[in-house]
Design an enzyme around this catalytic site. Structure first.
Site, PDB file in Angstrom:
ATOM      1  CB  THR A  12      -1.047  -0.021   1.212  1.00 61.60           C
ATOM      2  OG1 THR A  12      -0.220   0.040   2.439  1.00 61.60           O
ATOM      3  CG2 THR A  12      -1.852  -1.282   1.246  1.00 61.60           C
TER       4      THR A  12
ATOM      5  CB  THR B 246       4.691  -4.220   6.618  1.00 65.37           C
ATOM      6  OG1 THR B 246       3.232  -4.452   6.835  1.00 65.37           O
ATOM      7  CG2 THR B 246       4.681  -2.807   5.874  1.00 65.37           C
ATOM      8  CG  ASP B 247       1.701  -8.897   6.762  1.00 68.44           C
ATOM      9  OD1 ASP B 247       1.668  -7.854   7.490  1.00 68.44           O
ATOM     10  OD2 ASP B 247       0.495  -9.545   6.666  1.00 68.44           O
TER      11      ASP B 247
ATOM     12  CE  LYS C  82       3.672  -5.767  10.448  1.00 65.18           C
ATOM     13  NZ  LYS C  82       2.588  -6.010   9.056  1.00 65.18           N
TER      14      LYS C  82
END
Length: 420
Positions: free
Chosen positions: A87, A163-164, A240
């Protein structure tokens, strides 16, 4: 099921009720997405649809805008931004609520015009996937596209990524790509249609990092929950650590490489980094052994899972052990089975910080006698990627020697964070 087109107004009857709205693009083949009259979007599994009809034909949303025709600024460096999905620079069509997946330099500049003051921007999408769908074969494609951009004159490369699994990709590129320019991965925790979006600030900071006279693979994300600065992390030392906070990414067993102020355009280094000589040399090695498994140790686990991987041709296993690198004694025979079959078995720790030390307790010493190799302070995901890389390029005995050699900054043999 009838064939409807994006933009059509449809009515969908499911087991749970009837939904009516505008058909939107969907990133998943098994799901259709519609914008309902109340303004909300809903995703419906195709297998749950009993009946669907077109109420009115709609015009497929058009996103074409005239080209910006921006001239190259010879005083600025050229930065290539490659999108894999996510995104960070998505464009929302507010009429339909759809997120437009195209990713050109004009798209980026329209979304974040501040980039014009930082660098000459090239942008294109090389894939459009959710990061949880990332595969080793996609890492290889990203490496190949990075090489292409550098050979065509890029002074730095930014990879826009969900990001995952960004930490996995950063690790993979760290081992596969040797380049004399910075390679920066960047993502967004909040989508661009939300007031709290971190996309613009992260992207500006990533481009600032990509024009620095350094080499290596890094991740750039929010440094704290507000909109003040970003941190640059080593690609093999970042994780993360939160599912939704904007400052989710942290350096593990290390400190960030630099603090980046997107407002003053200042990059403040917090540790030494390897400098670039501006030669734009680039080499890639995409030989990966994909049959490597990551297994988390937990109370009551069945060691048969280890035999499953061995019997299905896996060449390496990374154990995410407890504490200093331990596993229950009742799976020792399964571990021995793997090692006797020639599988390389290495040990990491599931604690967030710290390192493996299999000499402290008898459990660790017994595992070492079986042939399990401790992985210092490597993160489990980094050990997974490194083992794939080593097994793809070396014989087993050489792999066992190299697993604990510091190849790209993945190991700190004695960290400032160690307490024993």
């Amino acid at each position: 099921m009838i064939e409807a087109n994006i933009g059509d107004i449809i009515k969908v009857e499911t087991k749970k009720g009837v939904f009516k709205g505008i058909l939107l693009p969907s990133t998943e083949e098994e799901i259709i997405t519609i914008k309902m009259d109340n303004g909300y979007n809903v995703g419906i599994l195709k297998e749950n649809i009993k009946n669907m009809e077109i109420i009115a034909k709609g015009e497929k949303p058009k996103y074409e805008l005239p080209p910006l025709n921006i001239k190259k600024n010879e005083k600025l460096k050229t930065i290539s931004i490659l999108s894999t999905g996510g995104t960070v620079a998505s464009k929302v069509d507010y009429k339909t609520g759809a997120v437009h997946p195209s990713f050109t330099a004009d798209d980026l500049i329209r979304a974040v015009p501040e980039l014009l003051d930082i660098a000459n921007i090239k942008g294109r999408a090389i894939m459009n996937i959710l990061s949880e769908n990332m595969k080793p074969e996609y890492w290889k494609k990203i490496a190949e596209e990075i090489k292409k951009e550098i050979e065509e004159g890029a002074d730095g490369v930014v990879i826009a990524h969900g990001t995952d699994t960004m930490g996995y990709t950063a690790s993979a590129l760290s081992f596969m790509v040797k380049a004399d320019v910075p390679i920066i991965l960047v993502g967004a925790q909040r989508s661009s249609d939300r007031p709290s979006s971190d996309a613009a600030l992260n992207l500006i900071s990533a481009v600032l990092a990509a024009r620095e006279p350094i080499k290596g693979v890094y991740v750039v994300m929010h440094g704290e929950s507000g909109d003040t600065f970003c941190y640059m992390h080593k690609g093999v030392k970042v994780r993360k650590c939160h599912s939704s906070r904007r400052d989710a990414f942290k350096s593990i067993n290390d400190i960030p490489v630099a603090k980046i102020d997107p407002f003053t355009k200042e990059v403040i280094y917090l540790q030494e980094v390897e400098k670039s000589d501006n030669s734009r040399n680039v080499e890639i090695n995409t030989n990966l052994e994909e049959k490597v498994a990551l297994i988390k140790i937990y109370p009551g686990m069945d060691g048969e899972i280890i035999k499953y991987y061995v019997d299905n041709g896996y060449k390496g296993i990374v154990l995410e052990g407890t504490g200093l690198g331990h596993a229950p004694e009742y799976i020792f025979e399964d571990i021995k089975y793997a090692i006797d079959k020639g599988v390389v078995v290495v040990m990491t720790t599931q604690t967030i910080n710290g390192r493996v030390n299999m000499n402290v307790y008898s459990n660790g010493r017994e595992l070492q006698k079986l042939g399990v190799i401790g992985c210092e302070d490597m993160l489990p995901e980094v050990a997974l990627v490194k083992l794939m890389y080593l097994l793809g390029n070396y014989d087993v005995e050489e792999v066992k020697k190299l697993i604990n050699e510091n190849l790209v900054g993945e190991i700190e043999y004695r960290s400032r964070f160690d307490t024993y």
